[in-house]
Design a protein around this motif. Structure first.
Motif, short mmCIF file in Angstrom:
data_model
loop_
_atom_site.label_atom_id
_atom_site.label_comp_id
_atom_site.label_asym_id
_atom_site.label_seq_id
_atom_site.Cartn_x
_atom_site.Cartn_y
_atom_site.Cartn_z
N LEU A 276 5.76 26.10 20.71
CA LEU A 276 6.79 25.11 21.04
C LEU A 276 8.04 25.37 20.20
O LEU A 276 8.14 26.39 19.53
CB LEU A 276 6.27 23.68 20.80
CG LEU A 276 5.11 23.20 21.67
CD1 LEU A 276 4.83 21.73 21.37
CD2 LEU A 276 5.38 23.37 23.15
N GLY A 277 8.98 24.41 20.24
CA GLY A 277 10.19 24.57 19.44
C GLY A 277 11.43 24.81 20.30
O GLY A 277 12.46 25.30 19.83
N GLN A 278 11.33 24.45 21.60
CA GLN A 278 12.45 24.59 22.51
C GLN A 278 12.69 23.24 23.18
O GLN A 278 11.89 22.32 23.05
CB GLN A 278 12.12 25.62 23.60
CG GLN A 278 11.52 26.89 23.11
CD GLN A 278 12.51 28.04 23.11
OE1 GLN A 278 13.30 28.17 24.01
NE2 GLN A 278 12.45 28.87 22.08
N VAL B 170 5.16 25.39 16.18
CA VAL B 170 6.58 25.14 16.46
C VAL B 170 7.46 26.22 15.82
O VAL B 170 8.64 26.32 16.13
CB VAL B 170 6.96 23.71 15.98
CG1 VAL B 170 8.36 23.34 16.44
CG2 VAL B 170 5.97 22.68 16.52
N ASN B 171 6.88 27.04 14.96
CA ASN B 171 7.64 28.13 14.32
C ASN B 171 8.98 27.65 13.75
O ASN B 171 10.02 28.26 14.00
CB ASN B 171 7.86 29.30 15.29
CG ASN B 171 6.58 30.07 15.60
OD1 ASN B 171 6.12 30.09 16.73
ND2 ASN B 171 5.96 30.67 14.58
N GLN B 172 8.97 26.52 13.04
CA GLN B 172 10.13 25.95 12.33
C GLN B 172 11.18 25.38 13.29
O GLN B 172 12.32 25.15 12.90
CB GLN B 172 10.83 26.98 11.43
CG GLN B 172 9.90 27.83 10.58
CD GLN B 172 10.67 28.75 9.64
OE1 GLN B 172 11.26 28.30 8.65
NE2 GLN B 172 10.67 30.03 9.94
N GLY B 173 10.80 25.14 14.55
CA GLY B 173 11.79 24.85 15.58
C GLY B 173 12.38 23.44 15.62
O GLY B 173 13.36 23.21 16.32
N GLU C 245 1.49 23.28 13.81
CA GLU C 245 1.78 24.32 12.82
C GLU C 245 3.29 24.47 12.63
O GLU C 245 4.05 24.53 13.60
CB GLU C 245 1.17 25.64 13.34
CG GLU C 245 1.17 26.75 12.33
CD GLU C 245 0.44 27.98 12.88
OE1 GLU C 245 -0.60 27.83 13.57
OE2 GLU C 245 0.91 29.10 12.62
N GLN C 246 3.69 24.54 11.38
CA GLN C 246 5.08 24.78 10.95
C GLN C 246 6.11 24.07 11.84
O GLN C 246 6.96 24.72 12.46
CB GLN C 246 5.36 26.29 10.91
CG GLN C 246 6.56 26.65 10.04
CD GLN C 246 6.37 26.37 8.57
OE1 GLN C 246 5.38 26.77 7.97
NE2 GLN C 246 7.31 25.66 7.96
#
Ligand code: MG
Length: 382
Positions: free
Chosen positions: A196-198, A220-223, A246-247
């Motif tokens: 996710l993260g968008q 979310v890779n910091q998103g 996660e993140q």
């Protein structure tokens, strides 16, 4: 391009060895490099090995079909252990840097492979960084020592192999049709990991929920940058069968992250925020748990220490990987019995795995009762 790079690697490796005493470097036609010592200690060889990906791997501003990798082999008295360094380009290591690092090592000074702490402290002290290259030595040494002891590492550590979790299988950000296709291909897995993260986060989850009810974890890779929005989204995700996040926020947003963890109905897991052992203490109170990856933390020895420390701090543990061969994932899988979650799908994403080892059976990480990290070579690459 390939030839240029190989030449560069050979030259860099040879240059590094100039002036070192007692070491001999050889290149086989395959590009394999052997560092022999005149002393009767450990010998190290390594071979650059490009991992061919099954699908093009797409990031925000790049895509790739290969992952650079270096295979290692440490030998003593005719017994060999295998390791690897997997180096996705965004993490900063390369075949060139790993070649430089591995060429600079003198493992021949060690005649007793059981002195794992001394050997790996030496390896860590040679240069800063180079965590994947260090992991390649650490994994090969563990594999060798396990074979000399005739025991797998999960047994040496005292873990029950039946305690392993299911592994997640990653579904990347993509169009609705592709996501549905990927989810149907992932049917054997009992838990999916969704990127996710968008702006399309909720749509992504709704698309997946239209075809499966299986538990999801999200990365979310910091998103996410707004903690209130992040908390609202996490509540919504929980209603939609998500079990962990996660993140979620940038690794620098420590205060926001601590607030989010305190208020979150789901566990939060540090990934980009965390590399090595001292980072576990920093993550304590900021995240609910940590994602341990051998390529980030220099290998099995430190991963085991991180796991032990995280457990003593009552933190959750995920064991993860990069795109790797069965060598890297089988090494990581030795720790899986003590992990809450596993994300060990790296070997399933490549088409030229030279080994078999840990298996995924009905979605579950399944350890094999073989010494070391439990590998079998299916292709003799070196
Ligand atoms: Mg991650």
């Amino acid at each position: 391009m390939k030839t240029d790079r190989r030449n560069f690697i050979r030259t860099a490796g040879l240059l590094t060895l100039v002036g070192m005493t007692g070491l001999e470097s050889l290149f086989a036609a395959s590009g394999e490099k052997i560092i022999r010592s005149s002393k009767k200690g450990l010998s190290l060889r390594f071979l650059p090995y490009e991992l061919q990906l099954q699908h093009v791997f797409t990031l925000a501003n790049s895509s790739r079909k290969i992952t650079p990798d270096v295979l290692t082999r440490i030998e003593i008295d005719g017994v060999a252990g295998y390791g690897e360094a997997s180096m996705p380009p965004y993490l900063g290591e390369s075949v060139e840097s790993a070649t430089r690092f591995l060429s600079s090592l003198d493992l021949g000074q060690f005649t007793d492979p059981f002195r794992i702490d001394d050997i790996l402290q030496y390896v860590d002290s040679v240069m800063p960084g180079n965590t994947a290259a260090k992991a390649a030595v650490d994994i090969a040494l563990h594999d060798l020592v396990g074979k000399l002891m005739e025991q797998p590492w999960y047994k040496i550590w005292g873990f029950d192999p039946m305690d392993t979790p299911n592994t997640s299988f990653t579904i990347g950000i993509d169009t609705t049709d592709v996501v549905i296709q990927k989810v149907s291909e992932a049917a054997p897995y009992k838990i999916l990991k969704v990127k996710l993260g968008q702006a399309t986060d909720r749509q992504m989850i709704e698309t997946i929920r239209s075809v499966t009810n299986c538990p999801l974890c999200v990365d979310v890779n910091q998103g996410w940058t707004d903690r209130v929005m992040a908390l609202e989204t996490i509540y919504w995700l929980k209603e939609n069968g998500v079990v962990l996040v996660e993140q979620p926020m940038p690794k620098t947003a420590i205060d926001d992250m601590a607030w989010l963890t305190q208020n979150s109905p789901l566990p939060t897991i540090a990934d980009e925020s965390l590399q090595r052992l001292p980072d576990v203490l920093k993550a304590h109170g900021v995240y609910s748990g940590i994602n341990i990856k051998l390529m980030k933390c220099t290998g099995m020895r430190e991963a085991h220490q991180m796991l032990t420390l995280a457990r003593s701090l009552d933190m959750k543990v995920m064991i993860g990987c990069m795109t790797e061969t069965s060598c890297g994932v089988s090494a990581a899988a030795q720790l899986a019995p003590k992990a809450d979650w596993a994300d060990l799908d790296g070997n399933l994403l490549i088409t030229n795995d030279p080994f078999t080892g840990m298996q995924i059976v009905d979605g579950k990480v399944t350890l094999v009762d073989k010494p070391g990290i439990g590998l079998k070579r299916i292709k003799k690459v070196f």
